[in-house]
Design an enzyme around this catalytic site. Sequence first.
Site, PDB file in Angstrom:
ATOM      1  N   GLU A   1      58.784 143.969  30.061  1.00  0.00           N
ATOM      2  CA  GLU A   1      57.692 145.186  29.192  1.00  0.00           C
ATOM      3  C   GLU A   1      56.640 144.333  30.471  1.00  0.00           C
ATOM      4  O   GLU A   1      55.536 145.024  31.232  1.00  0.00           O
ATOM      5  CB  GLU A   1      56.858 144.596  28.397  1.00  0.00           C
ATOM      6  CG  GLU A   1      58.117 145.556  27.219  1.00  0.00           C
ATOM      7  CD  GLU A   1      58.714 145.288  25.864  1.00  0.00           C
ATOM      8  OE1 GLU A   1      58.472 144.424  25.989  1.00  0.00           O
ATOM      9  OE2 GLU A   1      58.150 146.443  25.161  1.00  0.00           O
TER      10      GLU A   1
ATOM     11  N   GLU B   1      66.528 143.388  22.667  1.00  0.00           N
ATOM     12  CA  GLU B   1      65.639 142.906  21.393  1.00  0.00           C
ATOM     13  C   GLU B   1      66.485 143.604  20.529  1.00  0.00           C
ATOM     14  O   GLU B   1      66.862 143.265  18.964  1.00  0.00           O
ATOM     15  CB  GLU B   1      64.463 144.223  21.175  1.00  0.00           C
ATOM     16  CG  GLU B   1      63.139 143.271  22.150  1.00  0.00           C
ATOM     17  CD  GLU B   1      62.843 143.421  23.063  1.00  0.00           C
ATOM     18  OE1 GLU B   1      63.614 144.470  24.219  1.00  0.00           O
ATOM     19  OE2 GLU B   1      61.826 143.501  23.803  1.00  0.00           O
TER      20      GLU B   1
ATOM     21  N   ALA C   1      59.291 137.678  23.735  1.00  0.00           N
ATOM     22  CA  ALA C   1      58.554 137.066  22.901  1.00  0.00           C
ATOM     23  C   ALA C   1      59.336 135.434  22.319  1.00  0.00           C
ATOM     24  O   ALA C   1      60.443 135.666  22.379  1.00  0.00           O
ATOM     25  CB  ALA C   1      58.630 138.021  21.479  1.00  0.00           C
TER      26      ALA C   1
ATOM     27  N   GLY D   1      59.419 140.674  25.710  1.00  0.00           N
ATOM     28  CA  GLY D   1      58.307 140.632  26.838  1.00  0.00           C
ATOM     29  C   GLY D   1      58.142 140.453  28.217  1.00  0.00           C
ATOM     30  O   GLY D   1      57.041 140.883  28.718  1.00  0.00           O
TER      31      GLY D   1
HETATM   32  N1  COA Z   1      62.331 132.466  22.888  1.00  0.00           N
HETATM   33  C1  COA Z   1      62.115 131.137  22.850  1.00  0.00           C
HETATM   34  N2  COA Z   1      62.847 130.106  23.037  1.00  0.00           N
HETATM   35  C2  COA Z   1      63.904 130.921  24.471  1.00  0.00           C
HETATM   36  C3  COA Z   1      63.711 132.317  24.374  1.00  0.00           C
HETATM   37  C4  COA Z   1      62.801 132.973  23.890  1.00  0.00           C
HETATM   38  N3  COA Z   1      62.531 134.170  24.328  1.00  0.00           N
HETATM   39  N4  COA Z   1      63.963 131.637  25.505  1.00  0.00           N
HETATM   40  C5  COA Z   1      65.184 131.158  25.511  1.00  0.00           C
HETATM   41  N5  COA Z   1      64.319 130.008  24.465  1.00  0.00           N
HETATM   42  C6  COA Z   1      64.875 128.759  24.614  1.00  0.00           C
HETATM   43  C7  COA Z   1      66.424 128.071  24.247  1.00  0.00           C
HETATM   44  O1  COA Z   1      65.850 128.950  22.340  1.00  0.00           O
HETATM   45  C8  COA Z   1      66.263 126.904  24.888  1.00  0.00           C
HETATM   46  O2  COA Z   1      65.648 126.241  23.870  1.00  0.00           O
HETATM   47  P1  COA Z   1      66.715 124.640  23.623  1.00  0.00           P
HETATM   48  O3  COA Z   1      66.478 124.165  24.588  1.00  0.00           O
HETATM   49  O4  COA Z   1      65.692 124.146  22.596  1.00  0.00           O
HETATM   50  O5  COA Z   1      68.389 124.889  22.539  1.00  0.00           O
HETATM   51  C9  COA Z   1      66.345 127.069  26.090  1.00  0.00           C
HETATM   52  O6  COA Z   1      64.868 128.074  25.454  1.00  0.00           O
HETATM   53  C10 COA Z   1      66.590 127.237  26.671  1.00  0.00           C
HETATM   54  O7  COA Z   1      67.521 128.148  26.363  1.00  0.00           O
HETATM   55  P2  COA Z   1      68.999 128.880  27.349  1.00  0.00           P
HETATM   56  O8  COA Z   1      69.541 130.167  26.350  1.00  0.00           O
HETATM   57  O9  COA Z   1      69.941 127.837  26.803  1.00  0.00           O
HETATM   58  O10 COA Z   1      68.770 129.185  28.364  1.00  0.00           O
HETATM   59  P3  COA Z   1      69.764 130.258  29.741  1.00  0.00           P
HETATM   60  O11 COA Z   1      69.347 129.926  30.753  1.00  0.00           O
HETATM   61  O12 COA Z   1      71.223 129.684  29.378  1.00  0.00           O
HETATM   62  O13 COA Z   1      69.596 131.790  29.308  1.00  0.00           O
HETATM   63  C11 COA Z   1      67.863 133.593  28.520  1.00  0.00           C
HETATM   64  C12 COA Z   1      68.303 131.914  29.307  1.00  0.00           C
HETATM   65  C13 COA Z   1      66.229 133.917  28.845  1.00  0.00           C
HETATM   66  C14 COA Z   1      69.327 133.887  29.353  1.00  0.00           C
HETATM   67  C15 COA Z   1      68.390 132.737  27.180  1.00  0.00           C
HETATM   68  O14 COA Z   1      67.309 132.594  27.306  1.00  0.00           O
HETATM   69  C16 COA Z   1      68.253 134.290  26.267  1.00  0.00           C
HETATM   70  O15 COA Z   1      68.367 135.493  26.364  1.00  0.00           O
HETATM   71  N6  COA Z   1      66.626 134.017  25.867  1.00  0.00           N
HETATM   72  C17 COA Z   1      66.990 135.220  24.368  1.00  0.00           C
HETATM   73  C18 COA Z   1      66.144 136.717  26.019  1.00  0.00           C
HETATM   74  C19 COA Z   1      66.029 137.675  24.477  1.00  0.00           C
HETATM   75  O16 COA Z   1      66.370 138.431  23.802  1.00  0.00           O
HETATM   76  N7  COA Z   1      64.053 137.921  24.375  1.00  0.00           N
HETATM   77  C20 COA Z   1      63.935 139.292  23.577  1.00  0.00           C
HETATM   78  C21 COA Z   1      63.015 138.409  22.623  1.00  0.00           C
HETATM   79  S1  COA Z   1      62.780 139.739  21.669  1.00  0.00           S
END
Ligand code: COA
Length: 241
Positions: free
Chosen positions: A95, A115, A49, A92
Amino acid sequence: MTLNRPDARNALSTSLLREIAVALDSAREDDAARCMVITGGDTVFSAGADIKELAKRTSAAAIVDVRPSLWDRIRKFSKPLIGAVNGYALGGGCELALLCDITVAGAGAAFGQPEINLGIIPAAGATQRLVRLAGRQLAMKWVMTGAIIEAREARAAGAVAEVVADDQTLERALALAEVIAEKPQLAVRLAKEVLNAAQDAPLEVGLALEHKACAALLASADFNEGVTAFLDKRRPKFEGR
Ligand code: COA
């Protein structure tokens, strides 16, 4: 179909989710589309999400949110949906990978339901689908710890069909799609419907559905072609009727 929001790690904003649903709706109507492959590209499948969007969502807005109906449209896609997962498939995104009919993961793919780290729980089916797929114990572990699950463990849990080298993921998913696209399409459609029923329907109901679906297929031109070609010792030419 390639998810393409690299700056947000393919986070499933409502508009991206809607685009997926719309693309599948049009594939459903398109006789030439026999199978869909969904991927996030080489580096990330989807980070789940869109947290920036989620941060603004109120509980009241979530109750009447359009997202559950978009997920329903994706889930109810009537043709085979094959996932090609490289990199993170989280929340998501995980999922989405789980609801694909056949999911091929690259060896470096990483699944997870993080989450819980945000103070919420999965809301696109993981709590239900993971129990059915992987069993209650693993589902509890995945959802309560929010841990990253390596492709190998996801495969062992039955959450993905195959693990291949990262640079082979899409190729393998497309190869599977090509094999399925050559099969008699009425049988493919009914196979998907009956197999899906196995997850939810009581055994008696599922077995009756299976029997009736197979009986209906006996009336298809493709069945006639399949058996005639077998007896003539030639390759069948299926027409999807
Ligand atoms: N929603 C919105 N933006 C997201 C996102 C998400 N789920 N996941 C990553 N982004 C954005 C970050 O905010 C960042 O944006 P910015 O450049 O404007 O700061 C960009 O994507 C890169 O993210 P970053 O965390 O630096 O990349 P990474 O490659 O180091 O790590 C992940 C990748 C997927 C491991 C990490 O982004 C993450 O844990 N995301 C969240 C996952 C999550 O909790 N999902 C469940 C949501 S309910």
